[in-house]
Design a protein around this motif. Structure first.
Motif, short mmCIF file in Angstrom:
data_model
loop_
_atom_site.label_atom_id
_atom_site.label_comp_id
_atom_site.label_asym_id
_atom_site.label_seq_id
_atom_site.Cartn_x
_atom_site.Cartn_y
_atom_site.Cartn_z
N GLU A 2 -2.37 5.58 5.54
CA GLU A 2 -3.09 4.36 5.24
C GLU A 2 -3.78 4.48 3.90
O GLU A 2 -4.37 5.50 3.59
CB GLU A 2 -4.11 4.05 6.33
CG GLU A 2 -3.48 3.73 7.65
CD GLU A 2 -4.49 3.35 8.71
OE1 GLU A 2 -5.69 3.23 8.38
OE2 GLU A 2 -4.08 3.17 9.86
N MET A 3 -3.68 3.44 3.10
CA MET A 3 -4.34 3.38 1.81
C MET A 3 -4.88 1.96 1.65
O MET A 3 -4.10 1.02 1.52
CB MET A 3 -3.38 3.73 0.68
CG MET A 3 -4.03 3.74 -0.69
SD MET A 3 -2.87 4.23 -1.97
CE MET A 3 -2.87 5.98 -1.75
N GLY A 4 -6.17 1.82 1.73
CA GLY A 4 -6.77 0.49 1.68
C GLY A 4 -6.38 -0.29 2.92
O GLY A 4 -6.59 0.15 4.04
N THR A 5 -5.76 -1.45 2.72
CA THR A 5 -5.31 -2.26 3.85
C THR A 5 -3.83 -2.08 4.14
O THR A 5 -3.28 -2.74 5.02
CB THR A 5 -5.59 -3.75 3.58
OG1 THR A 5 -4.90 -4.14 2.38
CG2 THR A 5 -7.08 -4.01 3.43
N ASN A 6 -3.15 -1.20 3.39
CA ASN A 6 -1.71 -0.98 3.58
C ASN A 6 -1.47 0.23 4.47
O ASN A 6 -2.20 1.22 4.42
CB ASN A 6 -1.02 -0.75 2.24
CG ASN A 6 -1.12 -1.96 1.34
OD1 ASN A 6 -1.04 -3.08 1.81
ND2 ASN A 6 -1.31 -1.74 0.06
N THR A 7 -0.41 0.16 5.28
CA THR A 7 -0.02 1.25 6.17
C THR A 7 1.46 1.53 5.98
O THR A 7 2.27 0.61 5.92
CB THR A 7 -0.28 0.87 7.64
OG1 THR A 7 -1.65 0.54 7.79
CG2 THR A 7 0.07 2.02 8.56
N TRP A 8 1.82 2.81 5.86
CA TRP A 8 3.21 3.22 5.72
C TRP A 8 3.55 4.24 6.79
O TRP A 8 2.73 5.08 7.15
CB TRP A 8 3.47 3.87 4.36
CG TRP A 8 3.37 2.95 3.22
CD1 TRP A 8 4.33 2.12 2.73
CD2 TRP A 8 2.23 2.74 2.39
NE1 TRP A 8 3.85 1.42 1.66
CE2 TRP A 8 2.56 1.78 1.43
CE3 TRP A 8 0.94 3.26 2.37
CZ2 TRP A 8 1.69 1.34 0.46
CZ3 TRP A 8 0.06 2.82 1.40
CH2 TRP A 8 0.44 1.88 0.47
N VAL A 9 4.78 4.19 7.29
CA VAL A 9 5.28 5.19 8.22
C VAL A 9 6.03 6.22 7.37
O VAL A 9 6.98 5.88 6.67
CB VAL A 9 6.23 4.56 9.26
CG1 VAL A 9 6.82 5.64 10.14
CG2 VAL A 9 5.50 3.52 10.08
#
Length: 86
Positions: A2-9
Protein backbone atom coordinates in the motif's frame (compact mmCIF):
# COMPACT_ATOMS: atom_id res chain seq x y z
CA UNK A 1 1.73 -3.23 -0.88
CA UNK A 2 0.00 0.00 0.00
CA UNK A 3 1.21 3.48 -0.89
CA UNK A 4 -1.12 6.32 -0.02
CA UNK A 5 -4.57 5.32 -1.24
CA UNK A 6 -3.25 2.81 -3.82
CA UNK A 7 -2.95 -0.94 -3.21
CA UNK A 8 -0.99 -3.44 -5.32
CA UNK A 9 -0.83 -7.23 -5.16
CA UNK A 10 2.83 -8.25 -5.42
CA UNK A 11 3.72 -11.22 -7.59
CA UNK A 12 7.04 -12.88 -8.38
CA UNK A 13 8.88 -11.44 -11.37
CA UNK A 14 9.87 -14.77 -12.92
CA UNK A 15 7.35 -17.51 -13.56
CA UNK A 16 3.62 -17.59 -13.73
CA UNK A 17 2.71 -20.52 -11.53
CA UNK A 18 0.74 -19.48 -8.45
CA UNK A 19 1.35 -22.86 -6.78
CA UNK A 20 5.11 -22.77 -7.25
CA UNK A 21 7.02 -21.97 -4.08
CA UNK A 22 8.74 -18.60 -4.12
CA UNK A 23 12.41 -18.99 -4.88
CA UNK A 24 15.18 -16.57 -4.11
CA UNK A 25 17.01 -15.11 -7.07
CA UNK A 26 20.80 -15.03 -6.88
CA UNK A 27 21.55 -11.57 -8.29
CA UNK A 28 25.22 -12.48 -8.68
CA UNK A 29 24.29 -15.01 -11.38
CA UNK A 30 21.62 -12.76 -12.93
CA UNK A 31 22.54 -11.74 -16.46
CA UNK A 32 21.92 -8.02 -16.49
CA UNK A 33 21.99 -7.44 -20.24
CA UNK A 34 19.13 -6.85 -22.67
CA UNK A 35 18.31 -9.93 -24.78
CA UNK A 36 17.41 -7.73 -27.76
CA UNK A 37 20.54 -5.56 -28.13
CA UNK A 38 22.98 -7.23 -25.65
CA UNK A 39 24.19 -3.74 -24.75
CA UNK A 40 21.78 -2.13 -22.28
CA UNK A 41 21.23 -3.20 -18.70
CA UNK A 42 18.02 -5.11 -18.05
CA UNK A 43 15.53 -2.88 -16.25
CA UNK A 44 12.12 -3.39 -17.89
CA UNK A 45 9.60 -6.03 -16.84
CA UNK A 46 6.84 -6.91 -19.28
CA UNK A 47 3.36 -7.57 -18.00
CA UNK A 48 1.48 -10.00 -17.79
CA UNK A 49 4.29 -12.54 -18.41
CA UNK A 50 6.66 -10.77 -15.93
CA UNK A 51 9.84 -11.42 -17.90
CA UNK A 52 12.64 -9.07 -16.89
CA UNK A 53 14.77 -9.30 -20.00
CA UNK A 54 15.03 -6.01 -21.93
CA UNK A 55 16.40 -2.52 -21.44
CA UNK A 56 14.68 0.84 -21.56
CA UNK A 57 15.62 1.79 -25.15
CA UNK A 58 14.47 -1.59 -26.53
CA UNK A 59 11.22 -1.27 -24.57
CA UNK A 60 10.68 2.10 -26.24
CA UNK A 61 11.20 0.47 -29.65
CA UNK A 62 8.71 -2.29 -28.79
CA UNK A 63 6.20 0.23 -27.45
CA UNK A 64 6.38 2.34 -30.61
CA UNK A 65 6.18 -0.65 -32.96
CA UNK A 66 2.63 -1.06 -34.29
CA UNK A 67 3.26 -4.63 -35.47
CA UNK A 68 5.24 -6.28 -32.68
CA UNK A 69 3.98 -5.95 -29.09
CA UNK A 70 5.14 -9.42 -28.04
CA UNK A 71 7.53 -10.48 -25.29
CA UNK A 72 10.85 -11.53 -26.89
CA UNK A 73 11.08 -14.47 -24.46
CA UNK A 74 7.64 -16.11 -24.60
CA UNK A 75 5.80 -14.15 -27.36
CA UNK A 76 2.93 -13.23 -25.02
CA UNK A 77 1.14 -10.00 -25.86
CA UNK A 78 2.58 -7.14 -23.80
CA UNK A 79 -0.01 -5.08 -21.96
CA UNK A 80 2.42 -2.76 -20.20
CA UNK A 81 6.04 -2.17 -19.28
CA UNK A 82 7.26 -1.69 -15.71
CA UNK A 83 10.68 -0.21 -14.97
CA UNK A 84 12.57 -2.09 -12.25
CA UNK A 85 15.72 -0.73 -10.59
CA UNK A 86 18.12 -3.52 -9.66
Amino acid sequence: MEMGTNTWVLKPIFGNDEHEKLKTINLNSFKNECIMCFDEKTDIMMYPCRHLSIGFECAQRLRNSPKCRECPVCRATIERFVRINI
